[in-house]
Design a protein around this motif. Structure first.
Motif, PDB file in Angstrom:
ATOM      1  N   ALA A   7      13.764 -12.836  11.176  1.00 27.79           N
ATOM      2  CA  ALA A   7      12.404 -12.649  10.653  1.00 27.79           C
ATOM      3  C   ALA A   7      12.071 -11.164  10.578  1.00 27.79           C
ATOM      4  N   ILE A   8      12.474 -10.419  11.582  1.00 30.68           N
ATOM      5  CA  ILE A   8      12.232  -8.969  11.584  1.00 30.68           C
ATOM      6  C   ILE A   8      12.984  -8.315  10.434  1.00 30.68           C
TER       7      ILE A   8
ATOM      8  N   MET B 224      12.872  -5.605   5.164  1.00 28.33           N
ATOM      9  CA  MET B 224      13.262  -5.537   3.751  1.00 28.33           C
ATOM     10  C   MET B 224      12.048  -5.370   2.850  1.00 28.33           C
ATOM     11  N   MET B 225      10.864  -5.778   3.340  1.00 25.78           N
ATOM     12  CA  MET B 225       9.645  -5.670   2.545  1.00 25.78           C
ATOM     13  C   MET B 225       9.075  -4.256   2.557  1.00 25.78           C
ATOM     14  N   ARG B 226       9.510  -3.439   3.465  1.00 26.80           N
ATOM     15  CA  ARG B 226       8.965  -2.081   3.581  1.00 26.80           C
ATOM     16  C   ARG B 226       9.260  -1.253   2.382  1.00 26.80           C
TER      17      ARG B 226
ATOM     18  N   THR C 276       0.867  -1.170   0.000  1.00 27.09           N
ATOM     19  CA  THR C 276       0.000   0.000   0.000  1.00 27.09           C
ATOM     20  C   THR C 276       0.903   1.218   0.000  1.00 27.09           C
ATOM     21  N   GLY C 277       1.158   1.733  -1.172  1.00 29.22           N
ATOM     22  CA  GLY C 277       2.102   2.845  -1.263  1.00 29.22           C
ATOM     23  C   GLY C 277       3.468   2.343  -0.845  1.00 29.22           C
ATOM     24  N   GLU C 278       4.005   2.878   0.235  1.00 27.11           N
ATOM     25  CA  GLU C 278       5.312   2.481   0.756  1.00 27.11           C
ATOM     26  C   GLU C 278       5.192   1.386   1.817  1.00 27.11           C
ATOM     27  N   GLU C 279       3.973   1.026   2.211  1.00 29.73           N
ATOM     28  CA  GLU C 279       3.771   0.123   3.336  1.00 29.73           C
ATOM     29  C   GLU C 279       3.448  -1.289   2.869  1.00 29.73           C
TER      30      GLU C 279
END
Length: 159
Positions: free
Chosen positions: A151-152, A157-159, A18-21
């Protein structure tokens, strides 16, 4: 009430950009046993769904919660803030959206939204703070176990 900032643009399995999220999405259905005498979802059910979504989010990036517990670590809720926007009726389907916010040491902060399946209704928004606890000692850990940190990192990295 619709939140235009959170409209999904691209779905990758259960992760929605969602956009950058990046939000992890977990589908739910309000069965009779989830509701109160008024035929709407009981307030505690939302919290159960939030935990299920968090566990499934971790699983989607390679962290099985059962493995964490077997290692002697629990992620315990130390703070919970919930806003109920609208009651979810029995029989309705919805989406639990969750994402991890930046943490602080062994604190993990999570955001949640529970929306109608068509995203036109916001049922709940919430924030949860977890801490890593050594189950043998019964004390908060000084640092996260490596599998949690990894995991964090994958979530970051997905952000």
């Amino acid at each position: 009430m619709s939140d235009p900032q959170n409209k999904s643009s691209t779905a990758i399995q259960n992760q929605v950009l969602t956009g950058e999220e990046v939000w992890f999405e977990y589908p739910v259905r309000a069965y009779p046993h989830h509701t109160d005498y008024g035929g709407v979802v009981w307030h505690g059910t939302y919290i159960q769904w939030m935990e299920e979504a968090r566990v499934e989010c971790f699983k989607s990036i390679g962290l099985d919660y059962a493995d964490l517990v077997a290692m002697g670590c629990e992620l315990l809720v130390v703070e919970l803030s919930t806003r109920y926007h609208r009651a979810m009726p029995m029989g309705a389907t919805g989406i639990v959206k969750t994402r991890m916010n930046t943490g602080n040491g062994v604190r993990l902060n999570w955001d949640y939204q529970i929306l109608s399946e068509d995203r036109s209704q916001v049922y709940l928004s919430a924030q949860v703070t977890l801490v890593a606890v050594d189950t043998e000692k019964g004390k908060i850990m000084r640092r996260l176990p490596p599998i949690v940190s990894e995991a964090i990192d994958r979530l970051e990295m997905m952000r």
